[in-house]
Write a protein that holds these residues in place. Sequence first.
Motif, PDB file in Angstrom:
ATOM      1  N   ASP A 177      42.483  -2.750  36.289  1.00 12.43           N
ATOM      2  CA  ASP A 177      42.440  -2.436  37.781  1.00 12.43           C
ATOM      3  C   ASP A 177      43.116  -1.279  37.841  1.00 12.43           C
ATOM      4  O   ASP A 177      43.327  -0.542  37.592  1.00 12.43           O
ATOM      5  N   ALA A 178      43.729  -1.302  39.249  1.00 10.92           N
ATOM      6  CA  ALA A 178      44.110   0.036  40.281  1.00 10.92           C
ATOM      7  C   ALA A 178      45.804  -0.120  38.825  1.00 10.92           C
ATOM      8  O   ALA A 178      46.043   1.371  39.064  1.00 10.92           O
ATOM      9  N   GLY A 179      46.450  -0.769  38.469  1.00 10.77           N
ATOM     10  CA  GLY A 179      46.997  -0.449  37.416  1.00 10.77           C
ATOM     11  C   GLY A 179      46.483  -0.334  35.912  1.00 10.77           C
ATOM     12  O   GLY A 179      47.496   0.234  35.242  1.00 10.77           O
ATOM     13  N   GLY A 180      45.307   0.010  35.602  1.00 17.24           N
ATOM     14  CA  GLY A 180      45.238   0.921  34.151  1.00 17.24           C
ATOM     15  C   GLY A 180      44.542  -0.489  33.117  1.00 17.24           C
ATOM     16  O   GLY A 180      44.204  -1.568  33.722  1.00 17.24           O
ATOM     17  N   ALA A 192      25.219  -4.730  35.952  1.00 15.03           N
ATOM     18  CA  ALA A 192      26.336  -3.804  35.826  1.00 15.03           C
ATOM     19  C   ALA A 192      27.462  -3.869  37.117  1.00 15.03           C
ATOM     20  O   ALA A 192      27.142  -3.705  38.439  1.00 15.03           O
ATOM     21  N   THR A 193      28.317  -4.458  37.210  1.00 12.31           N
ATOM     22  CA  THR A 193      29.489  -5.187  38.256  1.00 12.31           C
ATOM     23  C   THR A 193      31.208  -4.434  37.910  1.00 12.31           C
ATOM     24  O   THR A 193      31.577  -5.243  38.190  1.00 12.31           O
ATOM     25  N   PRO A 194      31.269  -3.154  37.276  1.00 10.20           N
ATOM     26  CA  PRO A 194      32.793  -3.283  37.678  1.00 10.20           C
ATOM     27  C   PRO A 194      33.315  -2.640  39.262  1.00 10.20           C
ATOM     28  O   PRO A 194      32.883  -2.712  40.137  1.00 10.20           O
ATOM     29  N   ASN A 195      34.676  -2.950  38.834  1.00 13.63           N
ATOM     30  CA  ASN A 195      34.859  -2.650  40.395  1.00 13.63           C
ATOM     31  C   ASN A 195      35.378  -0.601  40.284  1.00 13.63           C
ATOM     32  O   ASN A 195      34.824  -0.255  38.720  1.00 13.63           O
ATOM     33  N   ARG A 196      35.613  -0.684  40.991  1.00 10.78           N
ATOM     34  CA  ARG A 196      36.295   1.189  41.006  1.00 10.78           C
ATOM     35  C   ARG A 196      36.949   1.203  40.308  1.00 10.78           C
ATOM     36  O   ARG A 196      36.621   2.040  39.619  1.00 10.78           O
ATOM     37  N   PHE A 197      38.077   0.579  40.157  1.00  5.86           N
ATOM     38  CA  PHE A 197      38.941   1.456  39.257  1.00  5.86           C
ATOM     39  C   PHE A 197      38.089   1.174  37.758  1.00  5.86           C
ATOM     40  O   PHE A 197      38.077   2.283  36.148  1.00  5.86           O
ATOM     41  N   GLU A 198      37.415   0.659  37.220  1.00  7.22           N
ATOM     42  CA  GLU A 198      36.800   0.502  36.072  1.00  7.22           C
ATOM     43  C   GLU A 198      35.630   1.403  35.614  1.00  7.22           C
ATOM     44  O   GLU A 198      35.912   2.294  34.033  1.00  7.22           O
ATOM     45  N   LEU A 199      34.939   1.558  36.909  1.00  6.85           N
ATOM     46  CA  LEU A 199      33.832   2.638  37.159  1.00  6.85           C
ATOM     47  C   LEU A 199      34.679   4.253  36.682  1.00  6.85           C
ATOM     48  O   LEU A 199      33.720   4.857  36.085  1.00  6.85           O
ATOM     49  N   GLU A 200      34.883   4.146  37.609  1.00  5.55           N
ATOM     50  CA  GLU A 200      36.428   6.197  37.023  1.00  5.55           C
ATOM     51  C   GLU A 200      36.674   5.569  35.614  1.00  5.55           C
ATOM     52  O   GLU A 200      36.912   6.822  35.430  1.00  5.55           O
ATOM     53  N   TRP A 201      37.460   4.664  34.981  1.00 10.03           N
ATOM     54  CA  TRP A 201      37.503   5.319  33.584  1.00 10.03           C
ATOM     55  C   TRP A 201      36.637   5.011  32.823  1.00 10.03           C
ATOM     56  O   TRP A 201      35.752   5.828  31.403  1.00 10.03           O
ATOM     57  N   LEU A 202      34.955   4.929  32.890  1.00  6.61           N
ATOM     58  CA  LEU A 202      34.439   4.574  32.476  1.00  6.61           C
ATOM     59  C   LEU A 202      33.332   6.068  32.841  1.00  6.61           C
ATOM     60  O   LEU A 202      33.017   6.716  31.406  1.00  6.61           O
ATOM     61  N   ALA A 203      33.217   6.251  33.876  1.00  3.89           N
ATOM     62  CA  ALA A 203      32.901   7.717  34.149  1.00  3.89           C
ATOM     63  C   ALA A 203      33.497   9.531  33.440  1.00  3.89           C
ATOM     64  O   ALA A 203      33.916  10.703  33.533  1.00  3.89           O
ATOM     65  N   GLY A 204      35.400   8.573  33.729  1.00  6.99           N
ATOM     66  CA  GLY A 204      36.184   9.787  33.484  1.00  6.99           C
ATOM     67  C   GLY A 204      36.532  10.443  34.312  1.00  6.99           C
ATOM     68  O   GLY A 204      36.938  11.830  33.605  1.00  6.99           O
ATOM     69  N   GLU A 205      36.151   9.974  35.483  1.00 10.31           N
ATOM     70  CA  GLU A 205      36.990  10.564  36.711  1.00 10.31           C
ATOM     71  C   GLU A 205      37.181  10.260  37.374  1.00 10.31           C
ATOM     72  O   GLU A 205      36.892   8.448  37.832  1.00 10.31           O
ATOM     73  N   THR A 206      38.319  10.290  38.757  1.00  5.26           N
ATOM     74  CA  THR A 206      38.613   9.927  39.596  1.00  5.26           C
ATOM     75  C   THR A 206      37.658   9.903  40.914  1.00  5.26           C
ATOM     76  O   THR A 206      36.762  10.955  41.398  1.00  5.26           O
TER      77      THR A 206
END
Length: 294
Positions: A124-127, A149-163
């Motif tokens: 999540d937002a904490g990493g 797929a149902t990621p939260n935004r922070f998980e999608l950011e990690w998966l995509a490798g970008e903010t």
Amino acid sequence: MTSEEPGGHGAVIVISSHVARGAVGNRAAVFALQQLGFPVWAVPTVVLPWHPGHGRATRIVPDPDQFAALVRDLESSPWIGEVGAVLSGYLGDADQAVAVASLVSAVKARNPEALYLCDPVMGDAGGLYVPEATAAAMRDLLMPLADIATPNRFELEWLAGETLGDNRAIGQAALRMGPSRMLVTSAHALMAGSIGNLLVTPREVILAEHRSVPKPPNGTGDLAAALFLARLLEGRSAEKSLQMTAASVFEVVARAVKRQADELMLETDAQSLVHPMAMVQMRRLVHPDGERRA
């Protein structure tokens, strides 16, 4: 969708964490699916006394070989034809992803219309709150198999490798990741004091917004994944499934917070899962390719 289940809905295999106390992981997803009439095969990836957010908790992770053997039994069972969908959430170990991928393939081989929803529960937002190897296994082994797929935004950011600073960026990342339907929770809301849930498909981008509830109990992502899958399996449109999911989650969370509960009270608020009444603001957004889709 076809199924060998005699009448009613096909079974759903839910693979996630199990807590003795609380309504997270399998405890949330299984209850929601059963309330909506779905038989459930529940597979625990880790067993805990309660959510670790409440304090130190003993963690029991199945031995990788034993977990794989259990999954192989399910694959070869005489009832595998009953299964109409698989939902995977939190993994207790990176090796579990291999077994989950094998099970998804076995279900789809028997029932090509079966759906696989991957909820990449990793942070999540904490990493990240799972080892990076586990997160990478979800990304590399499970996400490519997913229909939803149902990621939260922070998980999608990690998966995509970008903010992902706005909903357009979320939409672009969701389309790159591959599943034909992605529901991104914790998306950017357009109304002040609200939370957004963004549904992205190759043809449309739809935002569902509801009022933000401060300090919600854990388990909302697990609940949303199960409800969204259930509504799609009922034959509803993706937009209607999104609206009903957002309404149910908001009602359950708001009522739990009002009671000052430290967990979702699904048994008390089961009616909100079946017949949600909350108002949800629905908006169609411009598709990332620049065209507004009907």
